[in-house]
Design an enzyme around this catalytic site. Structure first.
Site, PDB file in Angstrom:
ATOM      1  N   GLU A 282       0.827  -1.294  -0.106  1.00  0.00           N
ATOM      2  CA  GLU A 282       0.119   0.000  -0.073  1.00  0.00           C
ATOM      3  C   GLU A 282       0.599   1.314   0.066  1.00  0.00           C
ATOM      4  O   GLU A 282       0.920   2.146   1.009  1.00  0.00           O
ATOM      5  CB  GLU A 282      -0.936  -0.117   1.309  1.00  0.00           C
ATOM      6  CG  GLU A 282      -1.820  -1.166   1.387  1.00  0.00           C
ATOM      7  CD  GLU A 282      -2.424  -0.899   2.685  1.00  0.00           C
ATOM      8  OE1 GLU A 282      -3.628  -1.501   2.489  1.00  0.00           O
ATOM      9  OE2 GLU A 282      -2.013  -0.724   3.605  1.00  0.00           O
ATOM     10  N   PRO A 283       1.543   1.587  -0.984  1.00  0.00           N
ATOM     11  CA  PRO A 283       2.412   2.709  -1.053  1.00  0.00           C
ATOM     12  C   PRO A 283       1.544   3.982  -1.021  1.00  0.00           C
ATOM     13  O   PRO A 283       0.694   4.120  -2.034  1.00  0.00           O
ATOM     14  CB  PRO A 283       3.240   2.586  -2.263  1.00  0.00           C
ATOM     15  CG  PRO A 283       2.456   1.553  -3.041  1.00  0.00           C
ATOM     16  CD  PRO A 283       1.589   0.788  -2.361  1.00  0.00           C
ATOM     17  N   GLY A 284       1.866   5.062  -0.528  1.00  0.00           N
ATOM     18  CA  GLY A 284       1.190   6.163  -0.645  1.00  0.00           C
ATOM     19  C   GLY A 284       2.132   7.391  -1.081  1.00  0.00           C
ATOM     20  O   GLY A 284       2.372   7.798  -2.226  1.00  0.00           O
ATOM     21  N   ARG A 322       3.512  19.975   7.622  1.00  0.00           N
ATOM     22  CA  ARG A 322       4.453  18.946   8.032  1.00  0.00           C
ATOM     23  C   ARG A 322       5.674  19.255   8.706  1.00  0.00           C
ATOM     24  O   ARG A 322       6.307  18.611   9.609  1.00  0.00           O
ATOM     25  CB  ARG A 322       4.987  18.006   6.930  1.00  0.00           C
ATOM     26  CG  ARG A 322       3.812  17.084   6.233  1.00  0.00           C
ATOM     27  CD  ARG A 322       4.199  16.023   5.102  1.00  0.00           C
ATOM     28  NE  ARG A 322       5.121  15.171   5.568  1.00  0.00           N
ATOM     29  CZ  ARG A 322       6.470  15.142   5.471  1.00  0.00           C
ATOM     30  NH1 ARG A 322       6.933  16.101   5.020  1.00  0.00           N
ATOM     31  NH2 ARG A 322       7.067  14.077   6.124  1.00  0.00           N
ATOM     32  N   TYR A 326       6.041  17.177  12.075  1.00  0.00           N
ATOM     33  CA  TYR A 326       7.159  16.213  12.041  1.00  0.00           C
ATOM     34  C   TYR A 326       8.504  16.802  12.021  1.00  0.00           C
ATOM     35  O   TYR A 326       9.478  15.984  11.674  1.00  0.00           O
ATOM     36  CB  TYR A 326       6.917  15.216  10.778  1.00  0.00           C
ATOM     37  CG  TYR A 326       5.502  14.772  10.725  1.00  0.00           C
ATOM     38  CD1 TYR A 326       4.761  14.122  11.790  1.00  0.00           C
ATOM     39  CD2 TYR A 326       4.766  14.995   9.286  1.00  0.00           C
ATOM     40  CE1 TYR A 326       3.679  13.619  11.438  1.00  0.00           C
ATOM     41  CE2 TYR A 326       3.760  14.366   9.145  1.00  0.00           C
ATOM     42  CZ  TYR A 326       3.072  13.816  10.047  1.00  0.00           C
ATOM     43  OH  TYR A 326       1.876  13.338  10.161  1.00  0.00           O
ATOM     44  N   CYS A 353      -0.183  33.245  12.330  1.00  0.00           N
ATOM     45  CA  CYS A 353       0.199  33.653  13.491  1.00  0.00           C
ATOM     46  C   CYS A 353       0.535  32.381  14.503  1.00  0.00           C
ATOM     47  O   CYS A 353      -0.153  32.140  15.681  1.00  0.00           O
ATOM     48  CB  CYS A 353      -1.170  34.494  14.258  1.00  0.00           C
ATOM     49  SG  CYS A 353      -1.490  35.768  13.040  1.00  0.00           S
ATOM     50  N   GLU A 354       1.734  32.127  14.069  1.00  0.00           N
ATOM     51  CA  GLU A 354       2.220  30.659  15.106  1.00  0.00           C
ATOM     52  C   GLU A 354       3.887  30.948  14.887  1.00  0.00           C
ATOM     53  O   GLU A 354       4.159  30.665  13.643  1.00  0.00           O
ATOM     54  CB  GLU A 354       1.907  29.492  14.508  1.00  0.00           C
ATOM     55  CG  GLU A 354       0.398  29.068  14.468  1.00  0.00           C
ATOM     56  CD  GLU A 354       0.223  28.007  15.453  1.00  0.00           C
ATOM     57  OE1 GLU A 354       1.022  27.375  15.751  1.00  0.00           O
ATOM     58  OE2 GLU A 354      -1.182  27.925  15.845  1.00  0.00           O
ATOM     59  N   TYR A 382       1.000  14.128   1.794  1.00  0.00           N
ATOM     60  CA  TYR A 382       0.248  14.743   3.006  1.00  0.00           C
ATOM     61  C   TYR A 382       0.740  16.328   3.246  1.00  0.00           C
ATOM     62  O   TYR A 382       1.114  17.018   4.179  1.00  0.00           O
ATOM     63  CB  TYR A 382       1.221  13.992   4.157  1.00  0.00           C
ATOM     64  CG  TYR A 382       0.948  12.455   4.120  1.00  0.00           C
ATOM     65  CD1 TYR A 382      -0.012  11.965   4.704  1.00  0.00           C
ATOM     66  CD2 TYR A 382       1.928  11.794   3.530  1.00  0.00           C
ATOM     67  CE1 TYR A 382      -0.038  10.572   4.369  1.00  0.00           C
ATOM     68  CE2 TYR A 382       1.842  10.363   3.565  1.00  0.00           C
ATOM     69  CZ  TYR A 382       0.703   9.873   3.718  1.00  0.00           C
ATOM     70  OH  TYR A 382       0.537   8.519   3.918  1.00  0.00           O
TER      71      TYR A 382
HETATM   72  C1  LIG Z   1      -0.766   5.759   5.696  1.00  0.00           C
HETATM   73  C2  LIG Z   1      -1.105   4.049   5.346  1.00  0.00           C
HETATM   74  C3  LIG Z   1      -0.370   3.675   4.208  1.00  0.00           C
HETATM   75  C4  LIG Z   1       0.465   4.754   3.491  1.00  0.00           C
HETATM   76  O1  LIG Z   1       1.615   5.000   4.096  1.00  0.00           O
HETATM   77  P1  LIG Z   1       2.940   5.683   3.200  1.00  0.00           P
HETATM   78  O2  LIG Z   1       3.831   5.977   4.133  1.00  0.00           O
HETATM   79  O3  LIG Z   1       2.204   6.923   2.886  1.00  0.00           O
HETATM   80  O4  LIG Z   1       3.402   4.625   2.320  1.00  0.00           O
HETATM   81  C5  LIG Z   1      -0.680   2.623   3.940  1.00  0.00           C
HETATM   82  N1  LIG Z   1      -1.508   1.538   4.607  1.00  0.00           N
HETATM   83  C6  LIG Z   1      -1.891   2.004   5.761  1.00  0.00           C
HETATM   84  C7  LIG Z   1      -2.923   1.068   6.594  1.00  0.00           C
HETATM   85  C8  LIG Z   1      -1.832   3.293   6.187  1.00  0.00           C
HETATM   86  O5  LIG Z   1      -2.350   3.798   7.330  1.00  0.00           O
END
Ligand SMILES: *Cc1c(COP(=O)(O)O)cnc(C)c1O
Length: 423
Positions: A282-284, A322, A326, A353-354, A382
């Site tokens: 599941e790459p985001g 971010r 982070y 204003c931070e 993100y």
């Molecule tokens: C956020 C998330 C991802 C993707 O994370 P990345 O760091 O963006 O790849 C995949 N699976 C689950 C369950 C997540 O919560």
């Protein structure tokens, strides 16, 4: 991406010209780069290993156009809320190819997912399992589910892990999975337990956590087979594949993460002789982060009493939280002044204003003045999806770039848009 030009080019597009055309702040997203990433996932994962799939984690950046691109690339879609499911359906994405996550799904969202026909729901806890079973039976359905398992990888030895450690808000422990959750689920008429899911954290630059986690999961699946004769049809290894934001020009490869994981899974199934389950990733961030940049206009430039040079820009925390959340660091390009000597250590400050609203600390830039543009790199993930209207600042538009051409895919939020729901 810098071409032979005096101003900053991004994927063949003149960033200064786009800033003039659309205004700032402005998100630019390269469709070419997104498709290149998807092609690498196909080449090095889904085509290379059979019975695999990749689901884009849409929380990293979800717009209707992005969902359409992901659909055309043949990836599945990871969603985490009723709103993400709704948008994906609106964009024409088949719910059967969605994977629905969340540690605190509401009954309303579970109902929406069941009614839409979401293919896979990842169950986080026992109360959710019971509710889902009930709701599925009420609809005469048997819902395919995975269990989110927290592999308990020690976060002290692996500092980047943020969700896979024992003390996490996500998922079942391996023990609870084996002792309680699986035997319960196998009795439920509304639940078809398809397999397990783990996600060890985000922005991981090394593969060690994925490897440790998959070894624990394999062992757990062996226990489950011994105890109940149950075998998984799917192992979902989550996302978390990191990218380099600043100071390192190398690009992380998807194969560095998936090859060692596949090796361990294939070895385990060759040993026992059972068919290997489908393996999902599941790459985001890995797909979208480096495809996006944010363009700002510089307003005030000043040196404070401590001698620090600040360049204030027309966005900040509302379009990119971010840095504050982070402590993220970003590379910044002076769009019109690329060729000038980068002699001034500059802190690029947001307009909120931070005191913590800083876009980037201490970057070497040429002397800046009001009206210059800055491009902040690798803001595709993100940023837009975490944006807010803090200080009643409208969200920037999203302009997609493809083959050197630009197209508006999300309009700039106006003052009136921000008042839409107010009575
Ligand atoms: C956020 C998330 C991802 C993707 O994370 P990345 O760091 O963006 O790849 C995949 N699976 C689950 C369950 C997540 O919560």
């Amino acid at each position: 991406m810098i071409m032979n030009s005096d101003t900053f080019m991004f994927h063949g597009c003149d960033v200064a010209a786009l800033a003039a055309k659309y205004g700032t702040p402005l998100y630019l997203v390269s469709e070419d780069e997104i498709r290149k990433r998807c092609a690498e996932i196909k080449r090095d994962f889904t085509d290379k290993y059979d019975n695999t799939r990749a689901a884009y984690a849409s929380k990293a950046f979800q717009t209707l156009e992005m969902i359409r691109i992901i659909k055309s690339e043949g990836l599945s879609l990871d969603v985490v809320s009723g709103g993400e499911i709704y948008a994906a359906v609106k964009a024409g994405f088949d719910p059967a190819d969605m994977v629905f996550h969340g540690n605190s799904k509401t009954a309303g969202e579970i109902g929406e997912a069941l009614d839409a026909g979401v293919g896979t729901i990842v169950v986080d806890n026992l109360s959710e399992l019971e509710l889902m079973d009930q709701m599925a039976r009420d609809r005469n359905m048997k819902q395919e589910v995975l269990f989110r398992v927290t592999p308990g990888v020690d976060s002290h030895t692996h500092q980047y892990i943020s969700t896979g450690q024992a003390d996490s808000k996500f998922g079942f422990s391996t023990e609870e999975t084996v002792e309680t959750a699986v035997p319960e689920a196998l009795k439920m008429e509304g639940i078809d337990l398809k397999g397990v899911h783990f996600h060890v954290g985000s922005q991981l630059l090394e593969n060690t956590s994925h490897i440790m986690a998959v070894e624990i999961i394999i062992k757990m699946l062996e226990d489950l087979k011994d105890k109940y004769g149950w075998t998984a049809r799917e192992i979902n290894c989550g996302g978390g594949f990191g990218v380099h934001y600043a100071g390192d020009p190398s690009r992380t490869k998807i194969s560095d993460f998936v090859d060692p994981v596949m090796k361990r899974i294939e070895e385990a199934y060759n040993r026992c002789g059972d068919p290997r389950p489908m393996v999902t990733i599941e790459p985001g961030r890995w797909i979208i982060a480096e495809a996006g940049i944010t363009v700002y206009e510089v307003g005030s430039v000043k040196t404070n009493a401590a001698g620090r040079v600040y360049a204030g820009v027309d966005g900040g925390f509302p379009d990119n939280p971010r840095t504050e959340l982070y402590n993220a660091s970003y590379e910044v390009e002076a769009v019109e002044k690329l060729k000038l000597p980068h002699t001034v250590k500059t802190t690029v400050a947001g307009k909120c204003c931070e005191s913590g609203d800083i876009v980037a600390y201490d970057v070497m830039l040429p002397p800046l003045e009001r009206g210059d543009h800055l491009a902040v790199l690798a803001t595709g993930a993100y940023n837009y999806s975490m944006s807010s209207n803090y200080n009643r600042i409208g969200r920037p538009p999203v302009v997609m770039l493809k083959d050197g051409k630009d197209r508006l895919t999300v309009k700039r939020e106006t003052y009136e848009d921000m008042l839409r729901n107010e009575m």
